[in-house]
Design a protein around this motif. Structure first.
Motif, PDB file in Angstrom:
ATOM      1  N   VAL A 101       5.239  -1.808   6.142  1.00 52.66           N
ATOM      2  CA  VAL A 101       5.393  -2.901   7.044  1.00 52.66           C
ATOM      3  C   VAL A 101       4.116  -4.102   6.091  1.00 52.66           C
ATOM      4  CG1 VAL A 101       5.242  -2.280   9.451  1.00 52.66           C
ATOM      5  CG2 VAL A 101       2.808  -2.207   8.137  1.00 52.66           C
ATOM      6  N   GLU A 102       3.391  -3.311   4.519  1.00 50.54           N
ATOM      7  CA  GLU A 102       2.560  -4.112   4.111  1.00 50.54           C
ATOM      8  C   GLU A 102       3.613  -5.005   3.143  1.00 50.54           C
ATOM      9  OE1 GLU A 102      -0.572  -4.778   5.050  1.00 50.54           O
ATOM     10  OE2 GLU A 102      -0.612  -3.696   6.977  1.00 50.54           O
ATOM     11  N   LEU A 103       4.397  -4.447   2.793  1.00 52.28           N
ATOM     12  CA  LEU A 103       5.422  -4.912   1.465  1.00 52.28           C
ATOM     13  C   LEU A 103       6.344  -6.396   2.579  1.00 52.28           C
ATOM     14  CD1 LEU A 103       6.655  -1.728  -0.345  1.00 52.28           C
ATOM     15  CD2 LEU A 103       5.189  -2.687  -0.522  1.00 52.28           C
ATOM     16  N   LYS A 140       5.160  -6.480   8.344  1.00 53.41           N
ATOM     17  CA  LYS A 140       5.070  -6.435  10.086  1.00 53.41           C
ATOM     18  C   LYS A 140       5.291  -8.203  10.037  1.00 53.41           C
ATOM     19  CE  LYS A 140       0.041  -7.609   7.441  1.00 53.41           C
ATOM     20  NZ  LYS A 140      -1.180  -7.220   7.340  1.00 53.41           N
ATOM     21  N   SER A 141       5.262  -9.240   9.863  1.00 48.73           N
ATOM     22  CA  SER A 141       5.810 -10.746  10.007  1.00 48.73           C
ATOM     23  C   SER A 141       6.655 -10.936  10.506  1.00 48.73           C
ATOM     24  CB  SER A 141       4.546 -11.865   9.025  1.00 48.73           C
ATOM     25  OG  SER A 141       5.991 -11.514   7.429  1.00 48.73           O
ATOM     26  N   LEU A 150      16.647  -5.839   8.536  1.00 47.26           N
ATOM     27  CA  LEU A 150      15.657  -5.416   6.819  1.00 47.26           C
ATOM     28  C   LEU A 150      16.169  -3.832   7.188  1.00 47.26           C
ATOM     29  CD1 LEU A 150      14.563  -5.140   4.587  1.00 47.26           C
ATOM     30  CD2 LEU A 150      12.375  -5.103   5.304  1.00 47.26           C
ATOM     31  N   ASP A 151      15.793  -3.193   8.139  1.00 50.37           N
ATOM     32  CA  ASP A 151      17.037  -1.895   7.600  1.00 50.37           C
ATOM     33  C   ASP A 151      18.107  -1.897   7.688  1.00 50.37           C
ATOM     34  OD1 ASP A 151      14.638  -0.880   9.214  1.00 50.37           O
ATOM     35  OD2 ASP A 151      14.961  -0.963  10.905  1.00 50.37           O
ATOM     36  N   VAL A 152      19.438  -2.883   7.788  1.00 51.18           N
ATOM     37  CA  VAL A 152      20.188  -2.677   7.907  1.00 51.18           C
ATOM     38  C   VAL A 152      20.379  -3.317   6.163  1.00 51.18           C
ATOM     39  CG1 VAL A 152      22.685  -3.934   7.714  1.00 51.18           C
ATOM     40  CG2 VAL A 152      20.811  -3.232   9.848  1.00 51.18           C
ATOM     41  N   ALA A 153      19.612  -3.347   5.436  1.00 52.73           N
ATOM     42  CA  ALA A 153      19.798  -4.177   4.144  1.00 52.73           C
ATOM     43  C   ALA A 153      19.350  -2.752   3.402  1.00 52.73           C
ATOM     44  CB  ALA A 153      18.754  -4.867   3.848  1.00 52.73           C
TER      45      ALA A 153
END
Length: 295
Positions: A101-103, A140-141, A150-153
Motif C-alpha cells: 500500500v505504501e508504493l 493506499k489512496s 491494479l491486482d489485474v495489472a
C-alpha cells in the motif's frame, strides 16, 4: 517431453486439463471428482454458490494447494511439480489484494515486472487497466475498484498465457463491475486464456465462452451459456391479456404451440403477448438446488 522444471513441451490442445480432481479438508470433501477442459484462448467460467469448491479448484490450478487425487495439467504441466518457468506463464488475481500500500501504482507495477523473464511494458499495462491518471498515486489512496484493477495489472505484467481470476469483482458496485468486464474482454481479445470463478450470473453470461456449474464439489453442467439454457431450462412462461383486460399466464414446455393457439383464439394480434424463456439464473438455481435462495 518434460523439461527439468516440470514443463511439458510440444503443442497442447487444452490450456487446462483436469480429470477426477479431489480435495478434502478433514471430513469435508471440497472437490469431489471434478473434470475440466479449457481450450487455449477462451474465457472459461466456473460458476457456483459459496462453498461449492470453486476457489479450492483454482488454488490447485495455481499450484498453491495440494490435491488429494486426480490428474491436473495446466499449460502442459502438473502445477504441483512445475517450476519457475511454468509459473511465469500463469497469471493470478487473488481474492485478497496483493499490492504493497505504501508504493505508488507505477512503482508497484515496475517492481512486479522484475519478477518475470519477459514482462510487458509497465506503462502499457497501467494503461491497459485504465490507471494512467493514478500512476503516481499511492496504492493506499485508491478506491476498491482501482485496487482491483491494479491486482489485474500485477496478474498480467508477466505477459501470461493463462490468467486465473478468483471472484475478481466481489464487492464492486455495478459501474465498476462493468468497467472490469471491459478489461477482461480486452485481455481475451489479445489471446489470453482466462479462467474465471464467480457467483454472479450476469458476469458469467457476459464474459464466458463456456461455463462449468459446480455444486457440492462436483460439475453438474458444462457448456456455452445459451446451450445450458436450452439443455437444462424446462418450461417457458407465456403471458397475454384477455379482451376484458385480465392478465393471463401459462407455463409450458411448448411455448410456440401455445402462441399459435392464442393467435387462433384472438384471430390475429395477441394483446400483451410476452414469452419468457428460462434464464441462466433459472437454470443455475435448478442445477445447484438453490431455488428460492440467492446464488
Amino acid at each position: 517431453m518434460t523439461t527439468q522444471d516440470g514443463t511439458t513441451t510440444g503443442t497442447h490442445r487444452l490450456a487446462v486439463d483436469v480429470r477426477g480432481l479431489r480435495k478434502r479438508y478433514g471430513e469435508v470433501t471440497a472437490v469431489d471428482g471434478i473434470d475440466l477442459a479449457v481450450r487455449h484462448g477462451e474465457v472459461f467460467g466456473i460458476l457456483g454458490p459459496n462453498g461449492a469448491g470453486k476457489s479450492t479448484t483454482v488454488e490447485i490450478l495455481q499450484g498453491n494447494r495440494a490435491r488429494d487425487g486426480g490428474e491436473v495439467r495446466v499449460l502442459g504441466s502438473d502445477p504441483a511439480t512445475a517450476g519457475r518457468a511454468w509459473r511465469s506463464r500463469v497469471g493470478n488475481v487473488w481474492q485478497d489484494e496483493s499490492a504493497p500500500v505504501e508504493l505508488t501504482v507505477r512503482e508497484t507495477v515496475r517492481q512486479f515486472a522484475r519478477y518475470y523473464p519477459r514482462p510487458r511494458d509497465p506503462q502499457d499495462v497501467i494503461a491497459l487497466v485504465g490507471l494512467q491518471e493514478k500512476a503516481a498515486s499511492r496504492v493506499k489512496s485508491l478506491s476498491g475498484g482501482q485496487r482491483r484493477r491494479l491486482d489485474v495489472a500485477l496478474g498480467v505484467i508477466g505477459d501470461p498465457e493463462l490468467l486465473l481470476l478468483d471472484e475478481p469483482t466481489t464487492g464492486f458496485d455495478p459501474d465498476a463491475r462493468r468497467q472490469f468486464w471491459g478489461l477482461i474482454r480486452r485481455l481475451a481479445d489479445e489471446g489470453t486464456t482466462i479462467v474465471l470463478t464467480t457467483h454472479y450470473l450476469e458476469e458469467a453470461e457476459a464474459l464466458a465462452h463456456r461455463l462449468a456449474v459446480i455444486a457440492g464439489g462436483r460439475v453438474v453442467a458444462e457448456g456455452e451459456p445459451a446451450a445450458l439454457r436450452r439443455r437444462h431450462g424446462t418450461e417457458a412462461t407465456v403471458e397475454w391479456t384477455d379482451p376484458d383486460g385480465t392478465p393471463r399466464g401459462e407455463r409450458t414446455a411448448t411455448p410456440t404451440r401455445t402462441v399459435a393457439e392464442l393467435t387462433a383464439r384472438f384471430d390475429g394480434e395477441i394483446p400483451g403477448l410476452r414469452v419468457k424463456r428460462p434464464s441462466l439464473e433459472d437454470v443455475y438455481l435448478r442445477l445447484t438446488g438453490t431455488e428460492g435462495g440467492a446464488p
